[in-house]
Structures are given as C-alpha cells and as structure tokens.
Design an enzyme around this catalytic site. Structure first.
Site, mmCIF file in Angstrom:
data_model
loop_
_atom_site.group_PDB
_atom_site.id
_atom_site.type_symbol
_atom_site.label_atom_id
_atom_site.label_comp_id
_atom_site.label_asym_id
_atom_site.label_seq_id
_atom_site.Cartn_x
_atom_site.Cartn_y
_atom_site.Cartn_z
ATOM 1 N N CYS A 158 4.696 12.607 -0.266
ATOM 2 C CA CYS A 158 4.157 13.525 -1.279
ATOM 3 C C CYS A 158 4.184 14.972 -0.767
ATOM 4 O O CYS A 158 4.580 15.883 -1.485
ATOM 5 C CB CYS A 158 2.718 13.149 -1.640
ATOM 6 S SG CYS A 158 2.577 12.145 -3.128
ATOM 7 N N HIS A 171 -11.169 -13.159 17.099
ATOM 8 C CA HIS A 171 -11.620 -13.085 15.701
ATOM 9 C C HIS A 171 -11.542 -14.398 14.929
ATOM 10 O O HIS A 171 -11.886 -14.435 13.752
ATOM 11 C CB HIS A 171 -10.793 -12.030 14.949
ATOM 12 C CG HIS A 171 -10.973 -10.628 15.461
ATOM 13 N ND1 HIS A 171 -12.152 -9.924 15.307
ATOM 14 C CD2 HIS A 171 -10.132 -9.800 16.140
ATOM 15 C CE1 HIS A 171 -12.015 -8.713 15.857
ATOM 16 N NE2 HIS A 171 -10.805 -8.623 16.374
ATOM 17 N N CYS A 215 -1.674 17.209 -9.159
ATOM 18 C CA CYS A 215 -1.073 16.072 -9.862
ATOM 19 C C CYS A 215 -2.095 14.969 -10.148
ATOM 20 O O CYS A 215 -2.134 14.426 -11.245
ATOM 21 C CB CYS A 215 0.076 15.478 -9.045
ATOM 22 S SG CYS A 215 1.558 16.521 -9.044
ATOM 23 N N ARG A 221 3.099 7.419 2.658
ATOM 24 C CA ARG A 221 3.074 7.889 1.268
ATOM 25 C C ARG A 221 2.608 9.344 1.195
ATOM 26 O O ARG A 221 3.162 10.159 0.473
ATOM 27 C CB ARG A 221 2.173 6.956 0.456
ATOM 28 C CG ARG A 221 2.092 7.193 -1.038
ATOM 29 C CD ARG A 221 3.442 7.129 -1.701
ATOM 30 N NE ARG A 221 3.821 8.488 -2.008
ATOM 31 C CZ ARG A 221 4.967 8.887 -2.544
ATOM 32 N NH1 ARG A 221 5.894 8.057 -2.814
ATOM 33 N NH2 ARG A 221 5.216 10.116 -2.807
ATOM 34 N N CYS A 267 -4.925 -12.158 18.395
ATOM 35 C CA CYS A 267 -6.026 -11.660 17.556
ATOM 36 C C CYS A 267 -7.064 -12.756 17.366
ATOM 37 O O CYS A 267 -8.267 -12.531 17.416
ATOM 38 C CB CYS A 267 -5.514 -11.232 16.180
ATOM 39 S SG CYS A 267 -4.188 -10.015 16.219
#
Lengths: 158, 281
Positions: free
Chosen positions: B242, B101, B200, B238, B97
C-alpha cells in the site's frame, strides 16, 4: 512515409521548444487556486489529454473520477472524486489548470495528488519501487501533459 | 459525522452506492461458527466511525463463499503445513512448538491479543516476533524471516484456532506509545501521491477506486490468502504494498514502524472476529 517524417519532425520541435519554456513547478503562480498562464506555452492537445486521463501509466484520472464520454474506451471508473462530466462548464481553463497542477491549493484537504509539484513530500519514493526518491524526482505529469489534460477537460460540456 | 456524509451521498448517488456498498451478509464458518463481520466501532474510533466492518463484506459472492468452508479455503493448505511443523523438533534444544505448548488448540485466543506488550523485553511484539523469540530463545533454532513462508504459515495456523473470537488488542498502558506512533503513521499522507491509510480506508471505504472496492482496511482476516498471488500474505507485506502504491519509500516488514501500525490498525478492528486465513482479491 513523407507524412511520417513530417510528423516526427514537428513533434520533435514542439517537444523541445515546449520544454524550454515550461514554467518550473516551483514558479507556478496560483490565484485562488487557479493558474491563468499556460505551463508549457504550447496549446493543449485535447485528444492526447483524453488518453492521459484514461491511461493507468499517465494521469489515471479515472481511478477516482468517472467520465461518461470515456467509458466505452476505458472501463472501470472510480467514484472517489467528483464526476468530470460538465467540468468544462463548471470551471474555467485557469481553474482546471490549477486543480490538475495542485488541487490542494484550491481545496485544502483534497485527496487528489498534485500533478505538478516536486517538493514538500513525506518519504517520496522512486515511482512505484518502494525505494527512496533521488534527485531525479519529476512531476507526476509534464507541463505539456497537464496542458493536454486541461484542453480535454474544457471539452467536457453537459 | 461519517453517517451524515454517507446519508447525504446516498440520496445523491443511490445507484452507484448500491453497487459499491458492503454487502448485507452473514459469515458462518463451516456451518457452525458465527463470525462477527460488523460491529460497533471501538471507543477510540467513536468520533470517526459508527461501525467497523470486515473486508469480507467488501468482496464478491464467490470469494465470500470460499472463506466460509475450510474445504474450499486454499489458505487451509498452508495451515496444515504449519500444523505439521508445530510437531517437529528443531534447533539445539531438540524442542518443537508442541514440547511447550502441547496441542495447537491450546493457543486459541492468543492471536486475538497480538500485537502485544512484552514486559520482559520492554517492547510491543507481533505474533511473528513472539514466535521467533520462542525459536531463538527456547528452541535454539534460527529465526524465520519476517512474513516468509514458514512464519506466515504458522501465523495463519495460530490464527485459525482463534477464528470467531473477537480481536482484542490492548492500546493503553505500556503499549500506548507504539499505538500513538501507529496512529500517526495511519494519518500521514506519504509519497508523491500524498495518500494516507485514512484517505482510502476511512474516508472512502465502500467506494470504487478504478476496479477495486475500497474496504475499511481491517486486518482481522490476516494472514490473507490472495487470489491475486495464490499464497498467504502478511500484514506488513500488505502495508508495504500500500505504501509503495502511494509512490513512497516504504518501511520494512518487521520494522518498528510497521509493528506500531499493525497494533493501531488491529485496534481499529477490536470486536471483529479473527478470520485468518481469510480470502481476498
């Protein structure tokens, strides 16, 4: 021992006869959101209804509703839905049955899940697996479980 | 509207709301960086919310303190691992990388703008998609699995160097159609429990659902170190959890649907500080 055998025999008989006479989820008649006829044809058991209301794996009603009477047995009640204390004063048995079976008929935008419904879902899953539901999709609670919950709710008087 | 409802409720339920409301607290990272954990809602939400709030405000005192100091933040261990791999050449091109960069610090601000439209590819890309594009196109290396350890660690490291900067994802122009799809998904009541994100996290934040304190579901803190599973968790994973909990058929991490949802949910937090790796339950 004898008692045990009798209990098992009676429970078995109740379960099978109740099942045969269940009103199908698609046949439930709502009048202004209320359901006057028992879904199972068998009187509800309030003590079992109390268990269902507090049990995470059954109704889990306390996830959103609090019930003062139940707090010592089951801790951590939610506060999203209305408190259930006095529900038996505020609502008739038929209204309670209609609300538990499918609250969205009485309250259009209700967040409450419909506990006696098998159709009309968007991307229904196979319980909590995240996989698609198949033809075995059942109602969230059985007809008798709903009758039990309703029997319990009618005992909640102020 | 939300304000009126809140005020009316407050007068009825003072006690429980006092317990469940987001805390009045300020996050200063490592005693030097002021973090924006609540701010005016972005314009596109003005009919719905007055204020947007980081999930940090909905967590307990100890969890909040853990995030305020990098020495106490277990998520930083994974950031350090990614900082090492930033320097390591991989793939047929023999590049790391850092070959393109330089220092990771040069990436400050990048995380705040993702997901982002990529003109060349003609698609909205999440940061993980962009990282993988670098790997396959520039390094000749294999793509990382979505939300898998190397990817989530690197996303956390790139987030860490942007901490304190405000989330600022573009929702107009070519990104708009993905944003609209994400918005539709946010408000769709899925699964056998027929719950949308909004049920929610827009209508009920601040309240308890059983023992959980509902937040606004902001994702400015992702990747998140969860005390529950003691590792870094990606946004898409996540989302999947849910959606699964609504008894629905989920989408996959990295799917077009979750990319769109990430863009939309990120845009609901425009103005909040980038916090990842944050600490949550």
């Amino acid at each position: 021992m004898r008692n045990f055998v009798i209990t098992v025999a009676v429970t078995g008989a109740l379960a099978s006869s109740a099942f045969a006479e269940d009103v199908l989820p698609t046949d439930v008649r709502y009048e202004d959101g209320a359901v006057s006829v028992s879904l199972s044809g068998v009187a509800g058991d309030a003590a079992n209804g109390r268990k269902i209301v507090g049990d995470k794996k059954q109704g889990n009603c306390v996830a959103c509703h609090s019930v003062t009477e139940l707090k010592e047995t089951v801790p951590f009640h939610g506060e999203i839905g209305p408190m259930l204390d006095g529900a038996g004063d505020r609502w008739s048995e038929g209204e309670l049955r209609g609300i538990v079976a499918n609250a969205k008929i009485m309250f259009d935008e209700s967040m409450m899940p419909s506990f006696y419904k098998t159709e009309g879902y968007i991307r229904p899953g196979n319980a909590y697996t995240g996989k698609a539901a198949d033809e075995t999709l059942t109602t969230l609670l059985t007809a008798q479980q709903i009758e039990d919950v309703v029997a319990y709710l009618t005992t909640l008087k102020e | 509207m939300k304000y009126v409802t809140g005020a009316a409720l407050a007068s009825l339920l003072t006690t429980s709301l006092a317990f469940a409301d987001p805390v009045d607290d300020t996050l200063i990272l490592n005693e030097e960086t002021d973090m924006i954990t609540r701010t005016a809602a972005p314009a596109h939400l003005s009919d719905t919310l007055d204020e947007v709030m980081s999930g940090w405000l909905f967590r307990g005192t100890e969890t909040r303190a853990m995030q305020a100091d990098d020495f106490d933040n277990p998520g930083m261990i994974f950031v350090e691992q990614a900082q090492d791999s930033w320097m390591i050449a991989e793939g047929t091109e023999g590049k790391s990388c850092s070959s393109c960069h330089n220092d990771m610090d040069s990436m400050a601000g990048v995380k705040a703008t993702y997901p982002k439209w990529n003109e060349e590819a003609g698609e909205v890309r999440t940061l993980q998609m962009q990282m993988n594009n670098c790997r396959t196109e520039r390094m000749g290396a294999e793509a990382w699995g979505y939300d898998k350890t190397p990817a989530i660690n690197m996303e956390a490291a790139l987030s860490a160097v942007s901490r304190g900067l405000p989330v600022n994802v573009a929702i107009d122009g070519p990104a708009q159609s993905a944003w609209e799809l994400g918005k539709e998904l946010y408000y769709t009541r899925t699964g056998q429990l027929e719950l949308s994100c909004a049920n929610c996290h827009e209508d009920s934040y601040g309240m308890m659902i059983r023992a959980d304190h509902l937040s606004q579901g902001q994702i400015n803190g992702f990747p998140v170190y969860r005390l529950k599973n003691t590792k870094l968790n990606g946004v898409h994973s996540r989302f999947k959890g849910c959606v699964r909990d609504t008894r629905a058929e989920t989408y996959k991490p990295g799917s077009a649907e979750f990319v769109a949802l990430e863009l939309y949910v990120a845009s609901r937090g425009n103005g909040l500080s980038v916090e990842g790796p944050s600490i949550r339950n």
